[in-house]
Write an enzyme that holds these catalytic residues in place. Structure first.
Site, PDB file in Angstrom:
ATOM      1  N   LYS A  65      16.494-111.114 -35.923  1.00 18.05           N
ATOM      2  CA  LYS A  65      14.610-110.921 -36.371  1.00 18.05           C
ATOM      3  C   LYS A  65      14.501-110.521 -37.297  1.00 18.05           C
ATOM      4  CE  LYS A  65      14.651-108.387 -31.837  1.00 18.05           C
ATOM      5  NZ  LYS A  65      14.345-107.294 -30.764  1.00 18.05           N
ATOM      6  N   ASP A 101       7.168-106.632 -29.079  1.00 23.51           N
ATOM      7  CA  ASP A 101       7.818-105.314 -28.887  1.00 23.51           C
ATOM      8  C   ASP A 101       6.747-104.149 -28.309  1.00 23.51           C
ATOM      9  OD1 ASP A 101      10.100-106.184 -28.543  1.00 23.51           O
ATOM     10  OD2 ASP A 101      11.020-105.878 -30.620  1.00 23.51           O
TER      11      ASP A 101
END
Length: 276
Positions: A65, A101
Site C-alpha cells: 500500500k 478504507d
C-alpha cells in the site's frame, strides 16, 4: 474488455475477486478482475506499468500500500491522509491513488449504527496501523470531539496523533480496560481476535448507554470482542461490511457503474469464509 486486479504478496487469501466478480456478473459488464502476486521488489515497477499491462486499475493489499502511494502521479486526499493507497486507476494517462478504507468503514458504521451521532462524540480506537489512520481520518472528518488512541507501542500512537491534531489523545495500552464507560464508540483495528486468538480485555459492565462496538476483523465474523459487547446488550458492527464497502469506489472508477452492497453479496462472502 476492461481488466482490473488485486495486487499483493501473498494474494491467494484475497476475497476481492469474489466481490468484483459478483458485481461484473450482476451488472452484465464485460470485464475481468484477477489476483496478481507481486514480490515487494517488483511492486513499484508493476504499478508504473499498470496501463501498459492492459489494466484500468487495481486494488492493493499488504505489503504494497505504501509503495502504491509512492508510485502514483496524483493522490486523492484520502490517500494523503493515510499515507497509503489501496485503490489505483488510470486517468488521462496518469496513475491516481486513493485509500477507500475510510469510506468503507464509515459507510458500514453509519448503516449498522444509524442512531450513533458522531458529531461531538467521544470515541476510542485500538491500534495505530494503517487501518487506524484511515478510521481516525474518517472520525475526525465526521466531527468527533475526541478520539482516545490505545496502542501497544506508544510511539506509533503518538505519530498517528501528530498527523490529525489535538482531538486524537494518546492513552497507555494498559488503560484500555475501562474505556467503555467513557466513550460512545469503540473500534478495534488490531489483529487481536483474528481467527479467535487473543482477548482485548475490555469491561462492558459499566458501558456508556448507547455504546457502539466495532471490529475490523472479519475472520471470525463474530469476534470475541463483538460477542462480549452483544452479550452486554450493545450495538455491534462487524468487519465484513468495511471490506465490502471499500470495494465500491474502485469498481465505479474501473467499470463505470456504482455497485450496491447487497445481502446477496454479503451471503456470498460469508459462505466463502465458512469454507475457510
Amino acid at each position: 474488455m476492461k481488466r482490473a486486479c488485486v495486487v499483493g504478496w501473498p494474494i491467494a487469501q484475497s476475497r476481492s475477486p469474489l466481490i468484483h466478480g459478483h458485481w461484473l456478473e450482476r451488472y452484465g459488464i464485460a470485464g475481468s478482475y484477477d489476483k496478481v502476486a507481486v514480490p515487494s521488489d517488483q511492486a513499484a515497477d508493476f504499478f508504473k506499468g499498470l496501463s501498459a499491462a492492459g489494466y484500468v486499475g487495481c486494488n492493493v493489499t499488504v505489503p504494497h500500500k505504501e509503495t502504491a502511494f509512492a508510485a502514483a502521479d496524483r493522490r486523492e486526499a484520502s490517500a494523503e491522509a493515510v499515507g497509503a493507497a489501496n485503490t489505483l486507476w488510470i486517468e488521462d494517462g496518469r496513475l491516481v491513488a486513493a485509500n477507500t478504507d475510510t469510506y468503507g468503514f464509515m459507510t458500514h458504521l453509519v448503516r449498522s449504527a444509524p442512531s450513533l451521532d458522531l458529531a461531538g462524540a467521544s470515541v476510542a480506537v485500538l491500534g495505530a496501523g494503517g487501518s487506524a489512520r484511515a478510521i481516525c481520518f474518517g472520525l475526525v472528518s465526521a466531527g468527533v470531539a475526541r478520539c482516545l488512541l490505545f496502542n501497544r507501542t506508544r510511539e506509533r500512537a503518538v505519530a498517528l496523533a501528530a498527523a490529525f491534531g489535538p482531538r486524537i489523545e494518546v492513552r497507555d495500552w494498559e488503560e484500555r480496560g475501562g474505556v467503555a464507560a467513557a466513550v460512545d464508540l469503540i473500534v478495534n483495528t488490531t489483529t487481536i481476535g483474528m481467527k479467535g486468538d487473543g482477548d482485548l480485555g475490555l469491561d462492558f459492565a459499566s458501558a456508556r448507554p448507547g455504546l457502539v462496538v466495532a471490529d475490523i476483523v472479519y475472520v471470525p465474523l463474530k469476534t470475541g470482542l463483538l460477542a462480549a459487547a452483544a452479550a452486554a446488550g450493545l450495538t455491534t458492527v462487524d468487519g465484513l461490511g468495511m471490506l465490502l464497502h471499500q470495494a465500491v469506489p474502485g469498481f465505479e472508477r474501473w467499470f463505470g457503474v456504482r455497485p450496491q452492497v447487497t445481502e446477496a453479496l454479503r451471503d456470498l462472502i460469508v459462505a466463502d469464509l465458512a469454507r475457510g
